[in-house]
Design a protein around this motif. Structure first.
Motif, PDB file in Angstrom:
ATOM      1  N   PHE A 147      30.752  37.517  48.243  1.00  0.00           N
ATOM      2  CA  PHE A 147      29.687  38.527  48.297  1.00  0.00           C
ATOM      3  C   PHE A 147      29.063  38.572  49.700  1.00  0.00           C
ATOM      4  CE2 PHE A 147      25.333  40.065  47.735  1.00  0.00           C
ATOM      5  CZ  PHE A 147      25.585  41.275  47.097  1.00  0.00           C
ATOM      6  N   ASP A 148      28.861  37.424  50.300  1.00  0.00           N
ATOM      7  CA  ASP A 148      28.308  37.382  51.667  1.00  0.00           C
ATOM      8  C   ASP A 148      29.212  38.150  52.634  1.00  0.00           C
ATOM      9  OD1 ASP A 148      26.204  35.909  50.817  1.00  0.00           O
ATOM     10  OD2 ASP A 148      26.806  34.029  51.776  1.00  0.00           O
ATOM     11  N   LEU A 149      30.513  37.932  52.496  1.00  0.00           N
ATOM     12  CA  LEU A 149      31.459  38.588  53.405  1.00  0.00           C
ATOM     13  C   LEU A 149      31.514  40.097  53.126  1.00  0.00           C
ATOM     14  CD1 LEU A 149      33.508  38.398  55.644  1.00  0.00           C
ATOM     15  CD2 LEU A 149      35.217  37.648  53.969  1.00  0.00           C
ATOM     16  N   ALA A 150      31.571  40.471  51.847  1.00  0.00           N
ATOM     17  CA  ALA A 150      31.595  41.897  51.499  1.00  0.00           C
ATOM     18  C   ALA A 150      30.323  42.594  51.986  1.00  0.00           C
ATOM     19  CB  ALA A 150      31.742  42.068  49.984  1.00  0.00           C
ATOM     20  N   SER A 151      29.199  41.902  51.891  1.00  0.00           N
ATOM     21  CA  SER A 151      27.919  42.482  52.333  1.00  0.00           C
ATOM     22  C   SER A 151      27.871  42.668  53.848  1.00  0.00           C
ATOM     23  CB  SER A 151      26.755  41.589  51.890  1.00  0.00           C
ATOM     24  OG  SER A 151      26.700  41.547  50.487  1.00  0.00           O
ATOM     25  N   LYS A 152      28.587  41.791  54.558  1.00  0.00           N
ATOM     26  CA  LYS A 152      28.663  41.964  56.020  1.00  0.00           C
ATOM     27  C   LYS A 152      29.461  43.217  56.366  1.00  0.00           C
ATOM     28  CE  LYS A 152      30.158  38.027  57.812  1.00  0.00           C
ATOM     29  NZ  LYS A 152      30.432  36.909  58.738  1.00  0.00           N
ATOM     30  N   MET A 153      30.472  43.524  55.525  1.00  0.00           N
ATOM     31  CA  MET A 153      31.298  44.720  55.757  1.00  0.00           C
ATOM     32  C   MET A 153      30.564  45.986  55.318  1.00  0.00           C
ATOM     33  SD  MET A 153      34.985  43.410  54.425  1.00  0.00           S
ATOM     34  CE  MET A 153      35.997  42.278  55.357  1.00  0.00           C
ATOM     35  N   ASP A 154      29.802  45.871  54.218  1.00  0.00           N
ATOM     36  CA  ASP A 154      29.043  47.018  53.701  1.00  0.00           C
ATOM     37  C   ASP A 154      27.756  46.483  53.067  1.00  0.00           C
ATOM     38  OD1 ASP A 154      27.911  49.131  52.330  1.00  0.00           O
ATOM     39  OD2 ASP A 154      29.833  49.896  51.575  1.00  0.00           O
ATOM     40  N   SER A 155      26.641  46.737  53.722  1.00  0.00           N
ATOM     41  CA  SER A 155      25.368  46.156  53.282  1.00  0.00           C
ATOM     42  C   SER A 155      24.900  46.700  51.928  1.00  0.00           C
ATOM     43  CB  SER A 155      24.291  46.384  54.345  1.00  0.00           C
ATOM     44  OG  SER A 155      24.126  47.775  54.550  1.00  0.00           O
ATOM     45  N   SER A 156      25.543  47.787  51.444  1.00  0.00           N
ATOM     46  CA  SER A 156      25.127  48.338  50.141  1.00  0.00           C
ATOM     47  C   SER A 156      25.893  47.691  48.968  1.00  0.00           C
ATOM     48  CB  SER A 156      25.340  49.855  50.120  1.00  0.00           C
ATOM     49  OG  SER A 156      26.720  50.151  50.139  1.00  0.00           O
ATOM     50  N   THR A 157      26.703  46.669  49.244  1.00  0.00           N
ATOM     51  CA  THR A 157      27.493  46.010  48.191  1.00  0.00           C
ATOM     52  C   THR A 157      26.580  45.444  47.099  1.00  0.00           C
ATOM     53  OG1 THR A 157      29.147  45.378  49.840  1.00  0.00           O
ATOM     54  CG2 THR A 157      29.215  44.208  47.736  1.00  0.00           C
ATOM     55  N   LYS A 158      26.956  45.717  45.848  1.00  0.00           N
ATOM     56  CA  LYS A 158      26.164  45.230  44.700  1.00  0.00           C
ATOM     57  C   LYS A 158      26.959  44.203  43.912  1.00  0.00           C
ATOM     58  CE  LYS A 158      22.688  48.459  44.689  1.00  0.00           C
ATOM     59  NZ  LYS A 158      22.893  48.891  46.077  1.00  0.00           N
ATOM     60  N   LYS A 159      26.245  43.265  43.297  1.00  0.00           N
ATOM     61  CA  LYS A 159      26.908  42.285  42.428  1.00  0.00           C
ATOM     62  C   LYS A 159      27.217  42.934  41.079  1.00  0.00           C
ATOM     63  CE  LYS A 159      25.491  37.955  44.484  1.00  0.00           C
ATOM     64  NZ  LYS A 159      24.782  36.691  44.414  1.00  0.00           N
ATOM     65  N   PRO A 160      28.434  42.712  40.536  1.00  0.00           N
ATOM     66  CA  PRO A 160      28.817  43.362  39.261  1.00  0.00           C
ATOM     67  C   PRO A 160      28.294  42.609  38.044  1.00  0.00           C
ATOM     68  CG  PRO A 160      30.621  42.017  40.054  1.00  0.00           C
ATOM     69  CD  PRO A 160      29.522  41.881  41.087  1.00  0.00           C
ATOM     70  N   GLU A 161      28.353  43.287  36.881  1.00  0.00           N
ATOM     71  CA  GLU A 161      28.031  42.646  35.597  1.00  0.00           C
ATOM     72  C   GLU A 161      29.292  41.941  35.083  1.00  0.00           C
ATOM     73  OE1 GLU A 161      25.104  42.438  33.888  1.00  0.00           O
ATOM     74  OE2 GLU A 161      24.280  43.255  35.744  1.00  0.00           O
ATOM     75  N   PRO A 162      29.136  40.777  34.431  1.00  0.00           N
ATOM     76  CA  PRO A 162      30.320  40.080  33.891  1.00  0.00           C
ATOM     77  C   PRO A 162      30.867  40.727  32.636  1.00  0.00           C
ATOM     78  CG  PRO A 162      28.315  38.858  33.361  1.00  0.00           C
ATOM     79  CD  PRO A 162      27.891  40.018  34.233  1.00  0.00           C
ATOM     80  N   GLN A 163      32.181  40.598  32.445  1.00  0.00           N
ATOM     81  CA  GLN A 163      32.836  41.036  31.204  1.00  0.00           C
ATOM     82  C   GLN A 163      33.357  39.788  30.492  1.00  0.00           C
ATOM     83  OE1 GLN A 163      35.754  43.513  33.069  1.00  0.00           O
ATOM     84  NE2 GLN A 163      34.248  45.070  33.613  1.00  0.00           N
ATOM     85  N   LEU A 164      33.002  39.641  29.212  1.00  0.00           N
ATOM     86  CA  LEU A 164      33.356  38.420  28.473  1.00  0.00           C
ATOM     87  C   LEU A 164      34.486  38.657  27.477  1.00  0.00           C
ATOM     88  CD1 LEU A 164      29.845  36.886  27.694  1.00  0.00           C
ATOM     89  CD2 LEU A 164      31.625  35.873  29.119  1.00  0.00           C
ATOM     90  N   PRO A 165      35.365  37.656  27.304  1.00  0.00           N
ATOM     91  CA  PRO A 165      36.400  37.761  26.266  1.00  0.00           C
ATOM     92  C   PRO A 165      35.830  37.354  24.901  1.00  0.00           C
ATOM     93  CG  PRO A 165      36.619  35.677  27.392  1.00  0.00           C
ATOM     94  CD  PRO A 165      35.440  36.389  28.023  1.00  0.00           C
ATOM     95  N   ALA A 166      36.656  37.445  23.861  1.00  0.00           N
ATOM     96  CA  ALA A 166      36.227  37.007  22.521  1.00  0.00           C
ATOM     97  C   ALA A 166      36.112  35.480  22.495  1.00  0.00           C
ATOM     98  CB  ALA A 166      37.255  37.457  21.488  1.00  0.00           C
ATOM     99  N   GLU A 167      35.256  34.984  21.602  1.00  0.00           N
ATOM    100  CA  GLU A 167      35.091  33.532  21.468  1.00  0.00           C
ATOM    101  C   GLU A 167      36.296  32.924  20.750  1.00  0.00           C
ATOM    102  OE1 GLU A 167      31.423  32.128  19.924  1.00  0.00           O
ATOM    103  OE2 GLU A 167      30.208  33.492  21.132  1.00  0.00           O
ATOM    104  N   GLU A 168      36.729  31.764  21.236  1.00  0.00           N
ATOM    105  CA  GLU A 168      37.843  31.019  20.623  1.00  0.00           C
ATOM    106  C   GLU A 168      37.443  29.544  20.580  1.00  0.00           C
ATOM    107  OE1 GLU A 168      40.621  32.275  19.484  1.00  0.00           O
ATOM    108  OE2 GLU A 168      41.146  34.075  20.605  1.00  0.00           O
ATOM    109  N   PRO A 169      38.188  28.716  19.841  1.00  0.00           N
ATOM    110  CA  PRO A 169      37.894  27.277  19.867  1.00  0.00           C
ATOM    111  C   PRO A 169      38.266  26.658  21.215  1.00  0.00           C
ATOM    112  CG  PRO A 169      39.810  27.735  18.487  1.00  0.00           C
ATOM    113  CD  PRO A 169      39.236  29.062  18.880  1.00  0.00           C
TER     114      PRO A 169
END
Ligand SMILES: [Fe+2]
Ligand SMILES: [Fe+2]
Length: 271
Positions: A147-169
């Motif tokens: 993220f630090d590096l991407a922000s240096k390339m484009d200061s408007s870079t935003k952090k994404p929301e996580p996507q979760l898989p289904a729960e398993e044992p």
């Protein structure tokens, strides 16, 4: 270690300075600790004991043997383990776009491992719960670097929301972890490293390379735990390198510095 000092450490490692720096820190510490006993010891004892300076020298030399030589640190041009799997599933864009993809992947992995850690705790697998949390924290290190590096390339870079898989044992969660780490180390990161090289993005090559090798160790830790799940569950500790996300399976007596970035093992966080 703060984000700033981590970045500084990484920068030092990029130039090779940290390779000497890590060992010189150890040497300096060993020397300072060693000077006192020598001054206090009796002359006849001093004759039979190894001098502190010699001990420090041996320790540093031994540590150096256990790590990658800085001049041999894997690079896209010279490393034998930078090939991309033939059935690659990675969509390669520009280096900036690849950084965004990597940040999304690492964000998903972090959230997934935190969920797996809670499941393992509920199922009574203490060691698995600690390893999943340790690995989640390792992925956060990769997120921050990318993220630090991407922000240096484009200061408007935003952090994404996580996507979760289904729960398993927990046993299946360990396999899911192995698969994800193997994908990153053998497909996604080497693909992105090659592109960054083409574009002359040296810092991206460095960041992706560090992450790639950390992921290989993460896969090893998950795979090792899968085979012995439920056996000897309590007596193993994990140690996280705060610079690159490498995970050591304890104790740390057998390691002086991180095998990927050469940060001192004394800076590792225990789980
Ligand atoms: Fe990982
Ligand atoms: Fe490291």
């Amino acid at each position: 270690m703060s984000d700033v000092s981590r970045r500084d450490f990484l920068r030092g490692a990029t130039t090779g300075a940290v390779a000497l720096g890590g060992l010189s820190v150890l040497t300096a510490c060993g020397g300072a600790e060693g000077a006192k006993p020598e001054a206090e010891s009796k002359p006849e004892e001093a004759k039979t004991e190894t001098k502190p300076a010699e001990k420090t020298e041996t320790k540093a030399a031994e540590a150096e043997k256990k790590v990658f030589k800085q001049e041999k640190f894997p690079s896209a041009e010279t490393s034998p383990n930078m090939n991309v799997v033939t059935d690659s599933e990675t969509k390669v864009g520009t280096t900036y776009e690849n950084l965004l993809s990597a940040i999304q992947g690492e964000t998903n992995a972090k959230a997934k491992y935190e969920m797996y850690s809670k499941i393992a705790k509920d199922e009574g697998f203490d060691r698995a719960a600690r390893l999943f949390q340790c690995t989640a924290d390792a992925e956060q290190i990769h997120i921050d670097l990318e993220f630090d590096l991407a922000s240096k390339m484009d200061s408007s870079t935003k952090k994404p929301e996580p996507q979760l898989p289904a729960e398993e044992p927990t046993d299946l969660n360990l396999i899911s972890g192995v698969k994800g780490e193997i994908y990153e180390t053998s497909d996604m990161y080497p693909s992105f490293i090659k592109k960054a090289q083409e574009e002359g993005e040296k810092e991206a090559v460095e960041v992706f390379s560090r992450a790639k090798f950390a992921e290989a160790y993460h896969a090893e830790r998950y795979s090792g735990l899968y085979a012995g799940l439920g056996i000897n569950d309590e007596n193993v500790q994990y140690f996280l390198c705060p610079v690159c996300g490498y995970i050591h399976e304890g104790p740390t007596d057998d390691i002086e510095v991180c095998p990927i970035c050469q940060a001192p093992a004394s800076s590792f966080k225990a789980y």
